[in-house]
Design a protein around this motif. Structure first.
Motif, PDB file in Angstrom:
ATOM      1  N   THR A  94       0.835  -1.207   0.000  1.00  0.00           N
ATOM      2  CA  THR A  94       0.000   0.000   0.000  1.00  0.00           C
ATOM      3  C   THR A  94       0.867   1.253   0.000  1.00  0.00           C
ATOM      4  O   THR A  94       0.625   2.180  -0.769  1.00  0.00           O
ATOM      5  N   ASP A  95       1.896   1.275   0.837  1.00  0.00           N
ATOM      6  CA  ASP A  95       2.804   2.425   0.850  1.00  0.00           C
ATOM      7  C   ASP A  95       3.531   2.549  -0.479  1.00  0.00           C
ATOM      8  O   ASP A  95       3.703   3.641  -1.010  1.00  0.00           O
ATOM      9  N   ARG A  96       3.962   1.438  -1.006  1.00  0.00           N
ATOM     10  CA  ARG A  96       4.723   1.436  -2.259  1.00  0.00           C
ATOM     11  C   ARG A  96       3.902   1.923  -3.442  1.00  0.00           C
ATOM     12  O   ARG A  96       4.396   2.658  -4.292  1.00  0.00           O
ATOM     13  N   PHE A  97       2.638   1.539  -3.501  1.00  0.00           N
ATOM     14  CA  PHE A  97       1.813   1.847  -4.666  1.00  0.00           C
ATOM     15  C   PHE A  97       0.865   3.028  -4.481  1.00  0.00           C
ATOM     16  O   PHE A  97       0.568   3.716  -5.458  1.00  0.00           O
ATOM     17  N   LEU A  98       0.341   3.242  -3.275  1.00  0.00           N
ATOM     18  CA  LEU A  98      -0.747   4.208  -3.136  1.00  0.00           C
ATOM     19  C   LEU A  98      -0.468   5.409  -2.238  1.00  0.00           C
ATOM     20  O   LEU A  98      -0.881   6.522  -2.576  1.00  0.00           O
ATOM     21  N   THR A  99       0.162   5.194  -1.116  1.00  0.00           N
ATOM     22  CA  THR A  99       0.278   6.268  -0.126  1.00  0.00           C
ATOM     23  C   THR A  99       0.919   7.516  -0.698  1.00  0.00           C
ATOM     24  O   THR A  99       0.463   8.635  -0.450  1.00  0.00           O
ATOM     25  N   TRP A 100       1.961   7.364  -1.495  1.00  0.00           N
ATOM     26  CA  TRP A 100       2.667   8.521  -2.065  1.00  0.00           C
ATOM     27  C   TRP A 100       1.795   9.295  -3.047  1.00  0.00           C
ATOM     28  O   TRP A 100       2.029  10.482  -3.283  1.00  0.00           O
ATOM     29  N   ALA A 101       0.780   8.658  -3.621  1.00  0.00           N
ATOM     30  CA  ALA A 101      -0.018   9.282  -4.679  1.00  0.00           C
ATOM     31  C   ALA A 101      -1.249  10.012  -4.153  1.00  0.00           C
ATOM     32  O   ALA A 101      -1.933  10.671  -4.933  1.00  0.00           O
ATOM     33  N   ARG A 102      -1.516   9.895  -2.858  1.00  0.00           N
ATOM     34  CA  ARG A 102      -2.689  10.594  -2.314  1.00  0.00           C
ATOM     35  C   ARG A 102      -2.488  12.095  -2.414  1.00  0.00           C
ATOM     36  O   ARG A 102      -1.378  12.594  -2.301  1.00  0.00           O
ATOM     37  N   ALA A 103      -3.586  12.796  -2.583  1.00  0.00           N
ATOM     38  CA  ALA A 103      -3.526  14.261  -2.637  1.00  0.00           C
ATOM     39  C   ALA A 103      -3.107  14.791  -1.275  1.00  0.00           C
ATOM     40  O   ALA A 103      -3.546  14.302  -0.243  1.00  0.00           O
ATOM     41  N   ARG A 104      -2.237  15.767  -1.286  1.00  0.00           N
ATOM     42  CA  ARG A 104      -1.768  16.384  -0.047  1.00  0.00           C
ATOM     43  C   ARG A 104      -2.427  17.737   0.126  1.00  0.00           C
ATOM     44  O   ARG A 104      -2.785  18.389  -0.833  1.00  0.00           O
ATOM     45  N   GLY A 105      -2.517  18.151   1.378  1.00  0.00           N
ATOM     46  CA  GLY A 105      -3.096  19.458   1.639  1.00  0.00           C
ATOM     47  C   GLY A 105      -4.607  19.425   1.487  1.00  0.00           C
ATOM     48  O   GLY A 105      -5.243  18.395   1.534  1.00  0.00           O
ATOM     49  N   GLY A 106      -5.164  20.563   1.284  1.00  0.00           N
ATOM     50  CA  GLY A 106      -6.606  20.653   1.125  1.00  0.00           C
ATOM     51  C   GLY A 106      -6.959  21.964   0.469  1.00  0.00           C
ATOM     52  O   GLY A 106      -6.095  22.728   0.067  1.00  0.00           O
ATOM     53  N   THR A 107      -8.204  22.224   0.397  1.00  0.00           N
ATOM     54  CA  THR A 107      -8.639  23.479  -0.197  1.00  0.00           C
ATOM     55  C   THR A 107      -8.613  24.557   0.880  1.00  0.00           C
ATOM     56  O   THR A 107      -8.749  24.257   2.068  1.00  0.00           O
ATOM     57  N   PRO A 108      -8.457  25.803   0.510  1.00  0.00           N
ATOM     58  CA  PRO A 108      -8.471  26.879   1.503  1.00  0.00           C
ATOM     59  C   PRO A 108      -9.777  26.872   2.286  1.00  0.00           C
ATOM     60  O   PRO A 108     -10.845  26.654   1.734  1.00  0.00           O
ATOM     61  N   GLY A 109      -9.645  27.042   3.589  1.00  0.00           N
ATOM     62  CA  GLY A 109     -10.840  27.057   4.426  1.00  0.00           C
ATOM     63  C   GLY A 109     -11.144  25.704   5.046  1.00  0.00           C
ATOM     64  O   GLY A 109     -12.098  25.565   5.787  1.00  0.00           O
ATOM     65  N   ASP A 110     -10.331  24.670   4.727  1.00  0.00           N
ATOM     66  CA  ASP A 110     -10.550  23.341   5.288  1.00  0.00           C
ATOM     67  C   ASP A 110      -9.723  23.121   6.541  1.00  0.00           C
ATOM     68  O   ASP A 110      -9.440  22.005   6.908  1.00  0.00           O
ATOM     69  N   SER A 111      -9.347  24.168   7.238  1.00  0.00           N
ATOM     70  CA  SER A 111      -8.528  24.001   8.425  1.00  0.00           C
ATOM     71  C   SER A 111      -9.372  23.444   9.558  1.00  0.00           C
ATOM     72  O   SER A 111     -10.574  23.710   9.650  1.00  0.00           O
ATOM     73  N   PRO A 112      -8.748  22.658  10.433  1.00  0.00           N
ATOM     74  CA  PRO A 112      -9.524  22.082  11.554  1.00  0.00           C
ATOM     75  C   PRO A 112      -9.972  23.165  12.517  1.00  0.00           C
ATOM     76  O   PRO A 112      -9.295  24.141  12.733  1.00  0.00           O
ATOM     77  N   ALA A 113     -11.104  22.971  13.125  1.00  0.00           N
ATOM     78  CA  ALA A 113     -11.670  23.980  14.042  1.00  0.00           C
ATOM     79  C   ALA A 113     -11.126  23.841  15.439  1.00  0.00           C
ATOM     80  O   ALA A 113     -10.706  22.865  15.874  1.00  0.00           O
TER      81      ALA A 113
END
Length: 113
Positions: A94-113
């Motif tokens: 999973t790390d080898r094939f998928l973990t690196w390809a996940r989108a990082r960060g988020g859209t502006p305004g998606d900060s935790p409350a």
């Protein structure tokens, strides 16, 4: 003129990669080699760093399609590597094939409350 002399205006002949040249030839694609799932160009576990970069560029507008493609390849690689390894799936696929390809960060305004 002897056959081994360079012609005027042509670059000198380079040594083939299999005779002590660089680890991989320039422009050689970093693609997987079944059933070992190693890179044909550099010999590293696939997807190697150059392959990851190429995939991110190719799928830059559709990360979901990249993850679907990689998960399909991960399943195939797991099955083939398990056959070579006494029917035991190697850890870390999973790390080898998928973990690196996940989108990082988020859209502006998606900060935790």
């Amino acid at each position: 003129m002897a056959f081994d002399e360079p012609r005027c205006g042509q670059p000198p002949q380079r040594r083939p990669w299999w005779r002590g040249g660089a680890v991989s030839r320039p422009g050689r694609p970093h693609v997987y080699m079944r059933p070992l799932w190693r890179c044909r160009a550099c010999g590293a576990d696939w997807p190697c760093q150059p392959a990851r970069l190429a995939l991110l560029v190719e799928y830059r507008d559709d990360r979901t399609a990249l993850l679907v493609y990689l998960s399909t390849l991960m399943q195939e690689a797991g099955d083939q590597l398990a056959q070579l390894n006494g029917h035991t799936r190697p850890p870390g696929l999973t790390d080898r094939f998928l973990t690196w390809a996940r989108a990082r960060g988020g859209t502006p305004g998606d900060s935790p409350a």
